[in-house]
Design an enzyme around this catalytic site. Sequence first.
Site, PDB file in Angstrom:
ATOM      1  N   HIS A  13      15.925  69.042  82.952  1.00 10.28           N
ATOM      2  CA  HIS A  13      17.374  68.998  83.204  1.00 10.28           C
ATOM      3  C   HIS A  13      17.729  67.788  84.082  1.00 10.28           C
ATOM      4  CE1 HIS A  13      21.360  70.937  84.179  1.00 10.28           C
ATOM      5  NE2 HIS A  13      21.245  70.092  85.186  1.00 10.28           N
ATOM      6  N   GLU A  14      17.039  67.661  85.203  1.00  8.61           N
ATOM      7  CA  GLU A  14      17.343  66.569  86.133  1.00  8.61           C
ATOM      8  C   GLU A  14      16.931  65.215  85.557  1.00  8.61           C
ATOM      9  OE1 GLU A  14      19.249  67.023  88.632  1.00  8.61           O
ATOM     10  OE2 GLU A  14      19.226  69.174  88.210  1.00  8.61           O
ATOM     11  N   HIS A  58      19.789  63.789  83.655  1.00  6.13           N
ATOM     12  CA  HIS A  58      20.747  63.116  84.537  1.00  6.13           C
ATOM     13  C   HIS A  58      20.231  61.739  84.948  1.00  6.13           C
ATOM     14  CE1 HIS A  58      23.463  66.449  84.992  1.00  6.13           C
ATOM     15  NE2 HIS A  58      22.578  67.230  85.570  1.00  6.13           N
ATOM     16  N   ASP A  98      26.797  70.788  87.885  1.00  8.59           N
ATOM     17  CA  ASP A  98      27.393  69.963  86.836  1.00  8.59           C
ATOM     18  C   ASP A  98      28.795  70.444  86.471  1.00  8.59           C
ATOM     19  OD1 ASP A  98      24.987  68.547  86.726  1.00  8.59           O
ATOM     20  OD2 ASP A  98      24.138  69.980  85.311  1.00  8.59           O
TER      21      ASP A  98
END
Length: 286
Positions: free
Chosen positions: A43-44, A47, A137
Amino acid sequence: MSNILPLFMKVKIHPLFWLVAVPAALTARFYELILLFLLVFIHEWGHALAASFFSWRVKAILILPFGGLVETDEFGSRPIRQEALVALAGPLQHLWLGGLFLVLHRFSLLSDADHALLQKYNWMIFFFNCLPVYPLDGGKIFYLAAALVSPFFTAFKRTLVSSFVILTILFAAMLFFAPYHFNGWVIALFLYAVLWRTWKNRNYIFLRFLLAKYAGADGAKIGREKGITAKASENMRAVLEKFHLGFRHTVIVKGNGEVLGTFGERELLEAFFTGPFRKTLKDMLK
């Protein structure tokens, strides 16, 4: 590819993750924690890759329980489209992950138990991060939506206040339905701490926004003009707080029912950052 290795060097495990890891190890749930770690990392990483693509300065990639945080210097200083894509890049990872787990399960490469666990954690992280609470988010998307219709500083303050209210409601619900949920307490207290720190730094973030506009880094185009009406008696800070992200502004100064003058955005920012101190627009007219 040249940006990937430096990003890996910036991955850090937040102490809160180990605070959750110890009880997990003591209760024979360490395997589940590893799966959770991998999902949070992907997930990170989404980003971080999106931020790197836009040449943002990624300071750290923090891994937290049930989420993480990519620290950059660009919040509030880049075009809305860029900030939206970076914010969405994390949740979007869970869409292809959910499909991948399903395919692996169909081909018997994942057991029923592992498939169920991975899908559970995958969508749990997805929906948690979509909550409209800053710095999640969903909170960033809420801020960007507010910034489309409101000045930057107003949209940012509203985001922080609404995040505090929503987090408090969720925290109260947790106290009622799951008062002994240790991970929930850790996450809630962390989010409260981030909100408080961000609120204290709101003026610094606002100045960074103004500096980005002054440098032309916020993506404002010549064709995206927005007129602002202000009274001659208004101080410079109050006028600058009316500036929007992604627009160039023309400030129309009025007094006694008539137009006394106009200023371009660049002119006001130049006076604010480099010129002699001017308290009000009236001082600018002299």
